[in-house]
Design a protein around this motif. Sequence first.
Motif, PDB file in Angstrom:
ATOM      1  N   GLU A  46       0.823  -1.210   0.000  1.00 49.36           N
ATOM      2  CA  GLU A  46       0.000   0.000   0.000  1.00 49.36           C
ATOM      3  C   GLU A  46       0.859   1.263   0.000  1.00 49.36           C
ATOM      4  N   LEU A  49       2.275   1.748  -3.495  1.00 51.36           N
ATOM      5  CA  LEU A  49       1.229   2.196  -4.414  1.00 51.36           C
ATOM      6  C   LEU A  49       0.881   3.660  -4.187  1.00 51.36           C
ATOM      7  N   LYS A  50       0.816   4.077  -2.928  1.00 49.13           N
ATOM      8  CA  LYS A  50       0.502   5.477  -2.617  1.00 49.13           C
ATOM      9  C   LYS A  50       1.603   6.407  -3.122  1.00 49.13           C
ATOM     10  N   GLU A  53       1.239   6.605  -6.906  1.00 49.62           N
ATOM     11  CA  GLU A  53       0.053   7.375  -7.261  1.00 49.62           C
ATOM     12  C   GLU A  53       0.257   8.872  -7.043  1.00 49.62           C
ATOM     13  N   LEU A  54       0.724   9.243  -5.864  1.00 55.55           N
ATOM     14  CA  LEU A  54       0.803  10.660  -5.527  1.00 55.55           C
ATOM     15  C   LEU A  54       1.953  11.390  -6.215  1.00 55.55           C
ATOM     16  N   ASP A  56       2.727  10.531  -9.385  1.00 51.53           N
ATOM     17  CA  ASP A  56       2.443  10.273 -10.799  1.00 51.53           C
ATOM     18  C   ASP A  56       3.553   9.448 -11.446  1.00 51.53           C
ATOM     19  N   GLY A  57       4.110   8.527 -10.664  1.00 58.01           N
ATOM     20  CA  GLY A  57       5.158   7.651 -11.166  1.00 58.01           C
ATOM     21  C   GLY A  57       6.528   8.295 -11.270  1.00 58.01           C
ATOM     22  N   SER A 159       4.519  14.364  -3.296  1.00 59.80           N
ATOM     23  CA  SER A 159       3.653  14.897  -4.342  1.00 59.80           C
ATOM     24  C   SER A 159       3.768  16.421  -4.415  1.00 59.80           C
ATOM     25  N   SER A 168      -5.238  15.105  -7.110  1.00 60.81           N
ATOM     26  CA  SER A 168      -5.319  14.735  -8.520  1.00 60.81           C
ATOM     27  C   SER A 168      -3.924  14.820  -9.139  1.00 60.81           C
ATOM     28  N   ASN A 170      -2.270  12.779 -11.192  1.00 58.29           N
ATOM     29  CA  ASN A 170      -2.018  12.181 -12.497  1.00 58.29           C
ATOM     30  C   ASN A 170      -2.277  13.175 -13.615  1.00 58.29           C
ATOM     31  N   VAL A 175      -5.941   8.614 -13.225  1.00 62.64           N
ATOM     32  CA  VAL A 175      -5.907   8.152 -11.831  1.00 62.64           C
ATOM     33  C   VAL A 175      -6.193   9.349 -10.938  1.00 62.64           C
ATOM     34  N   SER A 176      -7.138   9.199 -10.031  1.00 66.21           N
ATOM     35  CA  SER A 176      -7.423  10.304  -9.114  1.00 66.21           C
ATOM     36  C   SER A 176      -7.703   9.761  -7.716  1.00 66.21           C
TER      37      SER A 176
END
Length: 176
Positions: A46, A49-50, A53-54, A56-57, A159, A168, A170, A175-176
């Motif tokens: 997790e 993944l967070k 995600e946050l 944007d890779g 982020s 948001s 991404n 992805v949001s």
Amino acid sequence: ERLGAVVRATAEMIAREAAHMRTLAQADFERVIYLGSHCLRGLAREAALKMLELTDGRCVATWDTPLGFRHGPKTVVNGRTLVVVFVSNDPYTRQYDLDLLAELARDGVAAKVLAIEARPDDVTGGVEVIAVPHVAQLDDVDLVVPYVTLAQMLAFHASLHRGLSPDSPNAAGTVS
């Protein structure tokens, strides 16, 4: 009683470590590796993944168990890598976690090795430790909430540091 300890630990982590997580995010790591065993393995997943995600890779994040990490994935560690180990309270599992922390410190390859743990007195030198209070005698499942709080704060600040919106991040809007 257990829930009270988890709540106190989580509140203290938010208050005490928010600025630290912001500073850590500003180190601009290109890779973050989260490691944990048993239920802390799910937490490691997790957390990775967070971060993905946050940011944007833009910060590549991955996860594994401490034991699995030694068998190949460890080769991705470089001088711009943060390795985070969610240390278990289980005595047997804890031995593997501490041994890996000592190995990573000896290797000296990672930019930073961070142990998040409830009983920090036996962590080797060369490893940064975040001591989570009030949960030293609890089961690993009880560690998930205060531990994930730190990972969430780190991803949030990573982020922001990259000029993204955590709500948001991404750019493609997929992805949001």
